[in-house]
Design a protein around this motif. Structure first.
Motif, PDB file in Angstrom:
ATOM      1  N   CYS A   1       0.834  -1.206   0.000  1.00  0.00           N
ATOM      2  CA  CYS A   1       0.000   0.000   0.000  1.00  0.00           C
ATOM      3  C   CYS A   1       0.867   1.254   0.000  1.00  0.00           C
ATOM      4  O   CYS A   1       0.571   2.219  -0.701  1.00  0.00           O
ATOM      5  N   GLN A   2       1.947   1.238   0.780  1.00  0.00           N
ATOM      6  CA  GLN A   2       2.854   2.386   0.803  1.00  0.00           C
ATOM      7  C   GLN A   2       3.436   2.636  -0.581  1.00  0.00           C
ATOM      8  O   GLN A   2       3.523   3.786  -1.034  1.00  0.00           O
ATOM      9  N   PHE A   3       3.850   1.580  -1.259  1.00  0.00           N
ATOM     10  CA  PHE A   3       4.423   1.715  -2.590  1.00  0.00           C
ATOM     11  C   PHE A   3       3.417   2.326  -3.559  1.00  0.00           C
ATOM     12  O   PHE A   3       3.728   3.271  -4.281  1.00  0.00           O
ATOM     13  N   MET A   4       2.200   1.768  -3.580  1.00  0.00           N
ATOM     14  CA  MET A   4       1.189   2.270  -4.516  1.00  0.00           C
ATOM     15  C   MET A   4       0.782   3.703  -4.168  1.00  0.00           C
ATOM     16  O   MET A   4       0.591   4.528  -5.068  1.00  0.00           O
ATOM     17  N   ASP A   5       0.677   4.014  -2.892  1.00  0.00           N
ATOM     18  CA  ASP A   5       0.339   5.376  -2.489  1.00  0.00           C
ATOM     19  C   ASP A   5       1.412   6.361  -2.951  1.00  0.00           C
ATOM     20  O   ASP A   5       1.106   7.436  -3.463  1.00  0.00           O
ATOM     21  N   LYS A   6       2.663   5.973  -2.778  1.00  0.00           N
ATOM     22  CA  LYS A   6       3.766   6.844  -3.199  1.00  0.00           C
ATOM     23  C   LYS A   6       3.783   6.994  -4.719  1.00  0.00           C
ATOM     24  O   LYS A   6       3.991   8.088  -5.231  1.00  0.00           O
ATOM     25  N   LEU A   7       3.553   5.909  -5.431  1.00  0.00           N
ATOM     26  CA  LEU A   7       3.517   5.965  -6.891  1.00  0.00           C
ATOM     27  C   LEU A   7       2.438   6.938  -7.366  1.00  0.00           C
ATOM     28  O   LEU A   7       2.699   7.822  -8.183  1.00  0.00           O
ATOM     29  N   VAL A   8       1.236   6.792  -6.827  1.00  0.00           N
ATOM     30  CA  VAL A   8       0.128   7.661  -7.244  1.00  0.00           C
ATOM     31  C   VAL A   8       0.394   9.102  -6.823  1.00  0.00           C
ATOM     32  O   VAL A   8       0.115  10.036  -7.573  1.00  0.00           O
ATOM     33  N   ARG A   9       0.962   9.305  -5.640  1.00  0.00           N
ATOM     34  CA  ARG A   9       1.262  10.658  -5.180  1.00  0.00           C
ATOM     35  C   ARG A   9       2.270  11.341  -6.106  1.00  0.00           C
ATOM     36  O   ARG A   9       2.089  12.500  -6.488  1.00  0.00           O
ATOM     37  N   GLU A  10       3.317  10.619  -6.494  1.00  0.00           N
ATOM     38  CA  GLU A  10       4.329  11.187  -7.388  1.00  0.00           C
ATOM     39  C   GLU A  10       3.751  11.482  -8.773  1.00  0.00           C
ATOM     40  O   GLU A  10       4.013  12.533  -9.354  1.00  0.00           O
ATOM     41  N   VAL A  11       2.968  10.558  -9.283  1.00  0.00           N
ATOM     42  CA  VAL A  11       2.359  10.768 -10.605  1.00  0.00           C
ATOM     43  C   VAL A  11       1.394  11.940 -10.545  1.00  0.00           C
ATOM     44  O   VAL A  11       1.366  12.785 -11.447  1.00  0.00           O
ATOM     45  N   SER A  12       0.607  12.016  -9.483  1.00  0.00           N
ATOM     46  CA  SER A  12      -0.359  13.103  -9.334  1.00  0.00           C
ATOM     47  C   SER A  12       0.362  14.450  -9.237  1.00  0.00           C
ATOM     48  O   SER A  12      -0.142  15.468  -9.707  1.00  0.00           O
ATOM     49  N   HIS A  13       1.522  14.443  -8.614  1.00  0.00           N
ATOM     50  CA  HIS A  13       2.298  15.672  -8.489  1.00  0.00           C
ATOM     51  C   HIS A  13       2.765  16.185  -9.859  1.00  0.00           C
ATOM     52  O   HIS A  13       2.781  17.381 -10.106  1.00  0.00           O
ATOM     53  N   HIS A  14       3.131  15.276 -10.741  1.00  0.00           N
ATOM     54  CA  HIS A  14       3.657  15.658 -12.056  1.00  0.00           C
ATOM     55  C   HIS A  14       2.571  15.860 -13.108  1.00  0.00           C
ATOM     56  O   HIS A  14       2.762  16.622 -14.057  1.00  0.00           O
TER      57      HIS A  14
END
Length: 82
Positions: free
Chosen positions: A67-80
């Protein structure tokens, strides 16, 4: 049917009451992957889908790390890609 509460008690004793099933894990990971912004390129969306498949087939990681990995992935993508 009167044995069902006893069965649940036995299962909870050995596996814990807060156990997350594989189906629940899959649904949660897919739900997070679907939050990738629509403005993100298709390659990013495909990467998120492949990440979900990889995480599902990796029993070495705990559900919290997945969950941490997927949350971080989505957060980074959402940021860009807002």
């Amino acid at each position: 049917m009167e044995k069902v509460p006893l069965f649940k008690e036995i299962v909870d004793y050995y596996s814990g009451p807060d156990r997350v099933t594989a189906k629940q894990q899959q649904q949660e990971l897919e739900r997070v992957a679907e939050t990738v912004p629509t403005s993100a390129p298709d390659s990013v969306k495909r990467f998120a889908d492949r990440a979900v498949l990889s995480l599902q087939s990796n029993p070495g990681w705990g559900f919290d790390k997945k969950c941490q990995f997927m949350d971080k992935l989505v957060r980074e993508v959402s940021h860009h890609y807002k």
